[in-house]
Design a protein around this motif. Structure first.
Motif, PDB file in Angstrom:
ATOM      1  N   ALA A  20       4.713  -7.870 -62.262  1.00  0.00           N
ATOM      2  CA  ALA A  20       6.268  -8.524 -61.664  1.00  0.00           C
ATOM      3  C   ALA A  20       5.422  -9.582 -60.956  1.00  0.00           C
ATOM      4  O   ALA A  20       4.505  -9.242 -59.890  1.00  0.00           O
ATOM      5  CB  ALA A  20       6.751  -7.366 -60.997  1.00  0.00           C
ATOM      6  N   ALA A  21       6.065 -10.704 -60.892  1.00  0.00           N
ATOM      7  CA  ALA A  21       5.763 -11.885 -59.881  1.00  0.00           C
ATOM      8  C   ALA A  21       7.140 -12.574 -59.423  1.00  0.00           C
ATOM      9  O   ALA A  21       7.044 -13.805 -59.201  1.00  0.00           O
ATOM     10  CB  ALA A  21       4.866 -12.829 -60.740  1.00  0.00           C
ATOM     11  N   GLY A  22       8.126 -11.656 -59.231  1.00  0.00           N
ATOM     12  CA  GLY A  22       9.362 -12.033 -58.787  1.00  0.00           C
ATOM     13  C   GLY A  22      10.509 -11.711 -59.859  1.00  0.00           C
ATOM     14  O   GLY A  22      10.344 -11.168 -60.666  1.00  0.00           O
ATOM     15  N   ALA A  23      11.729 -12.415 -59.504  1.00  0.00           N
ATOM     16  CA  ALA A  23      12.751 -12.015 -60.075  1.00  0.00           C
ATOM     17  C   ALA A  23      12.390 -12.626 -61.739  1.00  0.00           C
ATOM     18  O   ALA A  23      12.563 -13.786 -61.859  1.00  0.00           O
ATOM     19  CB  ALA A  23      14.226 -12.515 -59.741  1.00  0.00           C
ATOM     20  N   ASN A  24      12.463 -11.583 -62.647  1.00  0.00           N
ATOM     21  CA  ASN A  24      12.376 -11.945 -64.151  1.00  0.00           C
ATOM     22  C   ASN A  24      11.011 -12.624 -64.314  1.00  0.00           C
ATOM     23  O   ASN A  24      10.984 -13.532 -65.374  1.00  0.00           O
ATOM     24  CB  ASN A  24      13.440 -12.659 -64.570  1.00  0.00           C
ATOM     25  CG  ASN A  24      14.732 -11.706 -64.564  1.00  0.00           C
ATOM     26  OD1 ASN A  24      14.785 -10.632 -64.764  1.00  0.00           O
ATOM     27  ND2 ASN A  24      15.956 -12.544 -64.369  1.00  0.00           N
ATOM     28  N   LYS A  25      10.100 -12.475 -63.346  1.00  0.00           N
ATOM     29  CA  LYS A  25       8.864 -13.493 -63.737  1.00  0.00           C
ATOM     30  C   LYS A  25       7.756 -12.371 -63.714  1.00  0.00           C
ATOM     31  O   LYS A  25       7.714 -11.226 -63.258  1.00  0.00           O
ATOM     32  CB  LYS A  25       8.622 -14.430 -62.382  1.00  0.00           C
ATOM     33  CG  LYS A  25       9.603 -15.656 -62.445  1.00  0.00           C
ATOM     34  CD  LYS A  25       9.295 -16.253 -61.205  1.00  0.00           C
ATOM     35  CE  LYS A  25      10.035 -17.338 -60.833  1.00  0.00           C
ATOM     36  NZ  LYS A  25      10.087 -17.922 -59.754  1.00  0.00           N
TER      37      LYS A  25
END
Length: 142
Positions: free
Chosen positions: A87-92
């Motif tokens: 995970a790298a942020g919202a939906n990323k």
């Protein structure tokens, strides 16, 4: 008499039906992502500049300041949305592995592209387990 010529809505419906009949997931956004960012195997060119000019015009990505092509299979890129990414942020999602890429940068004075090939981790946005938006690269030193 009806208008003649291409019927985009019919073609879109046909593409959706074919994708569903094959049993795989289908996403127009993933199709656009692949058109704009995936080139596997890498198209042959004499150098990175020639590659970028060829690909940007061939794929009809006109006058975009910067574009990244990923030289990997669809499966490997889409796996970032599940087990191959974090995970790298919202939906990323950020890839766990490095990918071969070519970054094409537009030069408005010469109306041509400059290309640089490298290896980097990538960050993408995902929807229903498919890559739909290229976000950025993470250089090997990061």
């Amino acid at each position: 008499m009806g208008a003649r010529g291409p019927r985009p809505a019919v073609l879109l419906l046909l593409a959706a039906c074919l994708a569903l009949a094959r049993g795989g997931p289908w996403s127009l956004l993933n199709d656009l992502f692949r058109k704009n960012h995936v080139d596997m195997p890498k198209t042959l060119a004499t150098n990175d500049n020639a590659y970028c000019n060829k690909m940007m015009w061939q794929r009809r990505i006109y006058f975009k300041f910067s574009n990244t092509f990923i030289h990997a299979k669809d499966f490997d890129i889409n796996s970032i949305c599940s087990t191959g990414g974090t995970a790298a942020g919202a939906n990323k999602q950020q890839s766990k592995e490095h990918f071969k890429i070519t970054v094409c940068t537009f030069n408005p004075w010469s109306l041509s592209y400059t290309g640089v090939s490298s290896t980097a981790k990538i960050v993408i946005s995902c929807l229903n387990g498919l890559a739909v938006l290229f976000v950025k690269t993470i250089s090997a030193s990061a």
